[in-house]
Design a protein around this motif. Sequence first.
Motif, PDB file in Angstrom:
ATOM      1  N   LYS A   1       0.839  -1.208   0.000  1.00 34.30           N
ATOM      2  CA  LYS A   1       0.000   0.000   0.000  1.00 34.30           C
ATOM      3  C   LYS A   1       0.873   1.257   0.000  1.00 34.30           C
ATOM      4  O   LYS A   1       1.987   1.251   0.536  1.00 34.30           O
ATOM      5  CB  LYS A   1      -0.945  -0.014   1.199  1.00 34.30           C
ATOM      6  CG  LYS A   1      -0.235  -0.070   2.536  1.00 34.30           C
ATOM      7  CD  LYS A   1      -1.189  -0.047   3.720  1.00 34.30           C
ATOM      8  CE  LYS A   1      -2.078  -1.253   3.829  1.00 34.30           C
ATOM      9  NZ  LYS A   1      -2.542  -1.516   5.201  1.00 34.30           N
ATOM     10  N   ASP A   2       0.348   2.320  -0.617  1.00 37.55           N
ATOM     11  CA  ASP A   2       1.158   3.531  -0.681  1.00 37.55           C
ATOM     12  C   ASP A   2       0.665   4.617   0.274  1.00 37.55           C
ATOM     13  O   ASP A   2       1.096   5.748   0.211  1.00 37.55           O
ATOM     14  CB  ASP A   2       1.252   4.053  -2.112  1.00 37.55           C
ATOM     15  CG  ASP A   2      -0.092   4.395  -2.697  1.00 37.55           C
ATOM     16  OD1 ASP A   2      -1.072   4.335  -1.930  1.00 37.55           O
ATOM     17  OD2 ASP A   2      -0.163   4.706  -3.889  1.00 37.55           O
ATOM     18  N   TYR A   3      -0.252   4.281   1.173  1.00 36.77           N
ATOM     19  CA  TYR A   3      -0.739   5.297   2.116  1.00 36.77           C
ATOM     20  C   TYR A   3      -0.283   4.998   3.547  1.00 36.77           C
ATOM     21  O   TYR A   3      -0.684   5.675   4.471  1.00 36.77           O
ATOM     22  CB  TYR A   3      -2.267   5.391   2.059  1.00 36.77           C
ATOM     23  CG  TYR A   3      -2.981   4.078   2.232  1.00 36.77           C
ATOM     24  CD1 TYR A   3      -3.304   3.617   3.489  1.00 36.77           C
ATOM     25  CD2 TYR A   3      -3.303   3.296   1.121  1.00 36.77           C
ATOM     26  CE1 TYR A   3      -3.949   2.403   3.644  1.00 36.77           C
ATOM     27  CE2 TYR A   3      -3.937   2.094   1.271  1.00 36.77           C
ATOM     28  CZ  TYR A   3      -4.259   1.641   2.535  1.00 36.77           C
ATOM     29  OH  TYR A   3      -4.876   0.439   2.678  1.00 36.77           O
TER      30      TYR A   3
ATOM     31  N   SER B   1       2.990   4.951   5.647  1.00 38.67           N
ATOM     32  CA  SER B   1       4.405   5.295   5.492  1.00 38.67           C
ATOM     33  C   SER B   1       5.269   4.758   6.626  1.00 38.67           C
ATOM     34  O   SER B   1       6.462   4.999   6.648  1.00 38.67           O
ATOM     35  CB  SER B   1       4.549   6.803   5.425  1.00 38.67           C
ATOM     36  OG  SER B   1       4.117   7.338   6.651  1.00 38.67           O
TER      37      SER B   1
ATOM     38  N   TYR C   1       8.603   7.849  -0.256  1.00 40.64           N
ATOM     39  CA  TYR C   1       7.466   8.240   0.580  1.00 40.64           C
ATOM     40  C   TYR C   1       6.331   8.728  -0.324  1.00 40.64           C
ATOM     41  O   TYR C   1       6.562   9.443  -1.291  1.00 40.64           O
ATOM     42  CB  TYR C   1       7.920   9.351   1.517  1.00 40.64           C
ATOM     43  CG  TYR C   1       6.845   9.924   2.398  1.00 40.64           C
ATOM     44  CD1 TYR C   1       6.564   9.362   3.637  1.00 40.64           C
ATOM     45  CD2 TYR C   1       6.117  11.033   1.995  1.00 40.64           C
ATOM     46  CE1 TYR C   1       5.581   9.905   4.451  1.00 40.64           C
ATOM     47  CE2 TYR C   1       5.131  11.569   2.795  1.00 40.64           C
ATOM     48  CZ  TYR C   1       4.863  11.006   4.025  1.00 40.64           C
ATOM     49  OH  TYR C   1       3.881  11.537   4.816  1.00 40.64           O
ATOM     50  N   LYS C   2       5.114   8.323   0.019  1.00 40.88           N
ATOM     51  CA  LYS C   2       3.967   8.797  -0.774  1.00 40.88           C
ATOM     52  C   LYS C   2       3.210   9.845   0.038  1.00 40.88           C
ATOM     53  O   LYS C   2       3.393  11.022  -0.145  1.00 40.88           O
ATOM     54  CB  LYS C   2       3.048   7.626  -1.136  1.00 40.88           C
ATOM     55  CG  LYS C   2       3.720   6.533  -1.956  1.00 40.88           C
ATOM     56  CD  LYS C   2       3.880   6.948  -3.376  1.00 40.88           C
ATOM     57  CE  LYS C   2       4.390   5.895  -4.320  1.00 40.88           C
ATOM     58  NZ  LYS C   2       5.120   4.768  -3.865  1.00 40.88           N
ATOM     59  N   HIS C   3       2.351   9.393   0.936  1.00 42.85           N
ATOM     60  CA  HIS C   3       1.682  10.357   1.823  1.00 42.85           C
ATOM     61  C   HIS C   3       1.187   9.620   3.055  1.00 42.85           C
ATOM     62  O   HIS C   3       0.931   8.410   3.027  1.00 42.85           O
ATOM     63  CB  HIS C   3       0.533  11.056   1.105  1.00 42.85           C
ATOM     64  CG  HIS C   3      -0.652  10.179   0.874  1.00 42.85           C
ATOM     65  ND1 HIS C   3      -1.771  10.226   1.647  1.00 42.85           N
ATOM     66  CD2 HIS C   3      -0.880   9.208  -0.046  1.00 42.85           C
ATOM     67  CE1 HIS C   3      -2.641   9.341   1.199  1.00 42.85           C
ATOM     68  NE2 HIS C   3      -2.126   8.716   0.171  1.00 42.85           N
ATOM     69  N   SER C   4       1.064  10.355   4.171  1.00 46.86           N
ATOM     70  CA  SER C   4       0.454   9.799   5.376  1.00 46.86           C
ATOM     71  C   SER C   4       0.158  10.960   6.339  1.00 46.86           C
ATOM     72  O   SER C   4       0.594  12.080   6.107  1.00 46.86           O
ATOM     73  CB  SER C   4       1.354   8.759   6.036  1.00 46.86           C
ATOM     74  OG  SER C   4       2.476   9.386   6.583  1.00 46.86           O
TER      75      SER C   4
ATOM     76  N   ASP D   1      -2.021  15.842   6.366  1.00 43.35           N
ATOM     77  CA  ASP D   1      -1.695  14.755   5.417  1.00 43.35           C
ATOM     78  C   ASP D   1      -0.475  15.264   4.635  1.00 43.35           C
ATOM     79  O   ASP D   1      -0.588  16.193   3.841  1.00 43.35           O
ATOM     80  CB  ASP D   1      -2.894  14.509   4.493  1.00 43.35           C
ATOM     81  CG  ASP D   1      -2.658  13.321   3.578  1.00 43.35           C
ATOM     82  OD1 ASP D   1      -1.664  12.607   3.792  1.00 43.35           O
ATOM     83  OD2 ASP D   1      -3.462  13.122   2.645  1.00 43.35           O
TER      84      ASP D   1
ATOM     85  N   ILE E   1       2.419  15.069   1.949  1.00 46.65           N
ATOM     86  CA  ILE E   1       2.670  14.435   0.643  1.00 46.65           C
ATOM     87  C   ILE E   1       4.062  14.851   0.173  1.00 46.65           C
ATOM     88  O   ILE E   1       4.440  16.022   0.335  1.00 46.65           O
ATOM     89  CB  ILE E   1       1.622  14.917  -0.389  1.00 46.65           C
ATOM     90  CG1 ILE E   1       0.208  14.581   0.103  1.00 46.65           C
ATOM     91  CG2 ILE E   1       1.859  14.308  -1.775  1.00 46.65           C
ATOM     92  CD1 ILE E   1      -0.849  15.487  -0.467  1.00 46.65           C
TER      93      ILE E   1
ATOM     94  N   THR F   1      -5.791  18.331   8.193  1.00 45.54           N
ATOM     95  CA  THR F   1      -6.800  17.280   8.371  1.00 45.54           C
ATOM     96  C   THR F   1      -7.564  17.505   9.674  1.00 45.54           C
ATOM     97  O   THR F   1      -8.749  17.225   9.767  1.00 45.54           O
ATOM     98  CB  THR F   1      -6.108  15.895   8.400  1.00 45.54           C
ATOM     99  OG1 THR F   1      -5.242  15.813   7.279  1.00 45.54           O
ATOM    100  CG2 THR F   1      -7.102  14.761   8.338  1.00 45.54           C
TER     101      THR F   1
END
Lengths: 425, 365
Positions: free
Chosen positions: A178-180, A182, A280-283, A300, A302, A331
């Motif tokens: 999964k990319d969410y 991290s 890293y994608k996002h979290s 969040d 990114i 958020t």
Amino acid sequence: MIFVPKAFKSSAVLMTAVLALSLSGCYDQREIDELAYPLAVGLDVGEANVLRMTLQLAAPLAIGGGGGGESGGGGGGGEAETTSVITVDTPSIYSGLNMINNIISKEINLSHAKVIIVSKKLAQNGVTKYIQAIKRGREFRPDTFFLLTNEPPYEYLKNIKPILESNPAKYYELLLGKDYASFFPDVRITDFHYADTSDSIEPVAILSGTNQKEKVDELGEIGSKAGSDRPEGVYEAGDIPVISDLKNVVMGLAVFKSGKMVGTLNGAEAACYQMVTGKYKHSFWSFPDVYDESNLVVMDIIQRKKPSITAQIKDGKAVVKIVLDLEGDFTSIQSNIAYEDDPQPMEDRAKELIAKEIAAMLKKTTEEYDSDICGIGRYVKGSFLTLDQWESFKWNEKYSSTDFTIDVKLKVRRTGLIIKTAKQR
Amino acid sequence: MEKRIRFGRWESATLLINLVCTKIFLYYNRMTVEDAGTAGWLLSVFSSFFALIMFIVLISLYKRFGDSDILDVAEAGGGKTLKILTGTIISASLFYLTVIVLRKFSEDMKIVSLSVSPLSYVMFFFIAGMAIASFFGIEAILRYHAIVVPVIVLGYILILLGVIPKMDVSNMLPVLGTGIEDIIKKGFIRSSIYGELIVLFLLPPFLGSYSKVKSTGFIALAFSAFFLIAGSLVYILSIPYPVSLEPFLPVYNMTREISLGRFFQRIEAIFVFIWAMAALMYLTATFYFMVHTFAKTAGLKHTRPLILPFALIVFSAAFIPENLVAVIKLEANTTNKYAWLVTFVLTGAILALAALRKRSRKERS
């Protein structure tokens, strides 16, 4: 016009048909229901032999909802079980397969293995020789996940009972790919092999463990021991305060040097590692409010683009500058302070805290583990013209003395569905 | 009879492109890394440059001979003796290439997909394909190339595009790899990669004019150089050094790395398909031109009666190397080192000699 006798044409057609049929039906023919597919391969230090290998075999009929009963005769699995676990002590991976083929009715085929799991004990002794064997075998996929567990893989795999998916292979793909999330990196066997062979980067593995907590009361004990105001990233797999039917947890990463495990990083450090490596994608990140420290502002975060890393050699040591370009979306603002109009204070706080976290992570890799897991060597190499010059620089011995400058750029772009926080009565 | 067969630049160029570029699927990318490390792609640029220079010299010498092939030119330059010598060297070189590639490709196929089948069984299919295609003759072989080579190229480009997410520019560092000396020296020797261009000098009777020979050569050289350099560059960018020294089939390994989401995976099936087509066509072409050259050298009117006996000889000779490593070493230490001597030096010498003879005859008359 090509002149070809008619008899020759018909014999050519006949021969083509013979070739096609014999190629698909002779020596190498395989019936799909005569093969057993391990989904996970666990490796540990053995007792009856040097290596303890555990296979988690898929039971295709149970996965497909057609009932159990055809799991290949392996140990374990009941009728409703979608997998069956089998363990053998063996001199090597492939001799272990030989031994397992004496037990189960179907031929082992590793082409659907989704994850290689090594125990902490084996990792501390060194895993390079096993990784080489995996890379040499044509059945193992290069994109198989590479995981390290605190527990022996036998116990770990026994505890894996997916609830939200009937297909355990999909469970591994969704959980580990999964990319969410991290707090653990996406590590494939090929990444590990590349880093393990390279002289400019060291490998890592996803850190996993079994959650032993059964009752909510146990969470209270954790809170009283370690405090109840800890950020979510400080945990490692196995010690997260969570009660769940799903027992296996992934969080953090295992650090290797020269093929041996030398330490671990927690979830937040794993996120920093991914930021520096550009993976890293996002979290979600929680930061203490600038004007009200008792409240949190959740963003969040990114990564807008890959980090810019520049390296120079000064007085025989590397001086590295890392520039991260991040974006944040509000958020949650617990204090109800209207940061939407002026996000600058929170941006500065986020930048400062992220830079601090990254510096701490890099310090750990240089001073404590002396392992260049972020691949800084790949950028230092640019200062040399030839491979001989680079090899004589001996990067592995110089990494610990590297100086880092970290520059985090962060802009808040969006504020969620609320554009202006209303004043509380 | 075959002298009346005519085909165009496109068919001939696709034949030559496949002959030169099949090595990409077999070993080429790894070889550039073995020679120059992270600068393998620079070596590829240099060897293409050297090949271009040598080809320009050859093709300018060829101007005087219009639609004669190299055997006719040799006869004009040194009589029957030189023709026989040239024919023997060319057919022996093509025989050697066919044998080595047949064995290597069969071994590769056995490792990749037909692991249980005996080697002779795997090899038989290629021999059968080569023999059948050779019976159909040069026209069928070339027209088949014209259709299939674009499909192979498309598959290859898809593979190159598929590994883009795996690329990392830092894999090219240090930029000069094992050093500038290796890049230039080995780059020169590795111009042997273009050794199969010798086949171009067997094509003039079928192409019909010097201008067609010239443009075919340049088209083939340009496309081949592009594919070889692109292949080496993408390989170096996607597989870091020194792991890039490991794979015995570099493009196959690159293809296995492609994984775009949960659905676009395991595309090595495409690779096996295009790889098998490329290698079979390569073998067919070298085998056919070997038989053709032998027949012409020996002054035989028909080539077909030679096909089966030669197929048997090739089949038997392919078993001589002890193992796959021996074949790889043979390839690296012979064809990839010395092919430039046959293609560029021998051809150049023959052309120069024939040109001198032609001029002296003119002066005398």
